[in-house]
Every structure is written in C-alpha cells, then in structure tokens.
Design a protein around this motif. Sequence first.
Motif, PDB file in Angstrom:
ATOM      1  N   GLN A  11       1.797 -11.807   4.343  1.00  0.00           N
ATOM      2  CA  GLN A  11       0.736 -10.619   3.681  1.00  0.00           C
ATOM      3  C   GLN A  11       1.913  -9.121   3.724  1.00  0.00           C
ATOM      4  O   GLN A  11       2.127  -8.776   3.117  1.00  0.00           O
ATOM      5  N   ALA A  51      -5.656  -7.929   2.453  1.00  0.00           N
ATOM      6  CA  ALA A  51      -6.589  -7.042   2.986  1.00  0.00           C
ATOM      7  C   ALA A  51      -6.686  -8.102   5.247  1.00  0.00           C
ATOM      8  O   ALA A  51      -6.307  -6.458   5.224  1.00  0.00           O
ATOM      9  N   ARG A  52      -6.157  -8.835   5.422  1.00  0.00           N
ATOM     10  CA  ARG A  52      -5.167  -9.235   6.441  1.00  0.00           C
ATOM     11  C   ARG A  52      -3.656  -8.447   6.608  1.00  0.00           C
ATOM     12  O   ARG A  52      -4.281  -7.708   7.766  1.00  0.00           O
ATOM     13  N   ARG A  95      -3.436  -5.240   5.765  1.00  0.00           N
ATOM     14  CA  ARG A  95      -3.567  -4.485   6.131  1.00  0.00           C
ATOM     15  C   ARG A  95      -4.382  -3.961   7.895  1.00  0.00           C
ATOM     16  O   ARG A  95      -4.206  -3.201   8.494  1.00  0.00           O
ATOM     17  N   THR A  96      -5.138  -5.056   7.966  1.00  0.00           N
ATOM     18  CA  THR A  96      -5.545  -4.833   9.352  1.00  0.00           C
ATOM     19  C   THR A  96      -4.760  -5.016  10.202  1.00  0.00           C
ATOM     20  O   THR A  96      -5.024  -4.191  11.270  1.00  0.00           O
ATOM     21  N   GLY A 131      -3.070  -2.451  10.431  1.00  0.00           N
ATOM     22  CA  GLY A 131      -3.417  -0.929  11.806  1.00  0.00           C
ATOM     23  C   GLY A 131      -3.786  -1.359  12.921  1.00  0.00           C
ATOM     24  O   GLY A 131      -4.156  -0.327  13.769  1.00  0.00           O
ATOM     25  N   ARG A 132      -3.630  -2.569  13.724  1.00  0.00           N
ATOM     26  CA  ARG A 132      -3.430  -2.791  14.471  1.00  0.00           C
ATOM     27  C   ARG A 132      -2.446  -1.997  15.484  1.00  0.00           C
ATOM     28  O   ARG A 132      -2.682  -2.177  16.417  1.00  0.00           O
TER      29      ARG A 132
END
Length: 166
Positions: A112, A145-146, A148-149, A152-153
């Motif tokens: 990632q 996507a994973r 970025r998520t 974000g957290r």
Amino acid sequence: MDADEGFEQFYRATRHRVITVLFALGGDLGEAQDAAQEAYVRAWQRWQRLGEYDDPEAWVRMVGHRLLQNRWRKIRNGMTAYRRHGPAAAVGPPSENTVALVAALRQLPMEQREAIVLHHLTDLSVADIALQTSVPVGTVKARLARGRTALGRLLGATVLEEVNHA
C-alpha cells in the motif's frame, strides 16, 4: 594450467607492485587499492586475450592509472562546480504535516505504501504502477484505496487534505 590458475598466479605475483605504483602516482593508499582492484577485475574479464600479452602487468597498471585519473577529474570538476555555485541553500526542517505523513506511511503495509508513494509523490498512473510492480491494475487500485483509507484514519481527514493540496 587453466585460465583461472594463470590469472591467480599473475595476480599474486603482481598485485603488490601495481598497488605500490598506483599509490606512488596518486598518494592515497585506499584509492590505489580501489583502482587496482577494479583494474584486476577488468583484467580477469579479458584474461584469455590479456594473458597472451608480453606484459599484462603494464596493462593493469595503465588501467589502474586511468581509473585514478578519472577519480581525480571527478573530484576536480566537483570542486570547480562548488566554487562556481557555492554550497547548496540550507533547507529547513520538515513541516509537522510531513513528519506525520512519513510516520503514517511507515505504518502501512509495504504494498500500500509503495502504491501511494508512486501514485501521489511521483505522479505515476495506475497502469504505470501496475507495470512497474508487476501486479494487475485492479490490485494497484485496491492498494491505493486501502492505503488512502488507512492514511485517513492515521492522519485525520484535515491533515490528509492539506498534504494532498500542497
């Protein structure tokens, strides 16, 4: 006697003289040893032909001397550029956001992190990342996507928006 034995005997018989000559020419024992090592590597690669020379040691000395000259030239050119342009401008410390981003990136799985860095910091397309990492395009999209998520957290939405717009 095979070629490897012939080269080994040549090396053992000449290495001290070659290093001594290169040291005398350059004045730096470490540089002389490095140049001699590189010259002997090149000699070994050409040993079938070089072993038939009347004086293969002269070839090694010449190559070693040229390697020293190239190193001196690089140093001289570097010094000339330094005098011409001066030292590099001082760079300030990283911002708090940069430190937070790097810390968060370190917490992501390598795949990632790699996808995010290649896409957002080097501006590679998803297709280019897929090609470079040898994975399908869909896999790159999922990693982005994973990642970025997770970022974000880890960072909070505000810090992530500021970094993306910087």
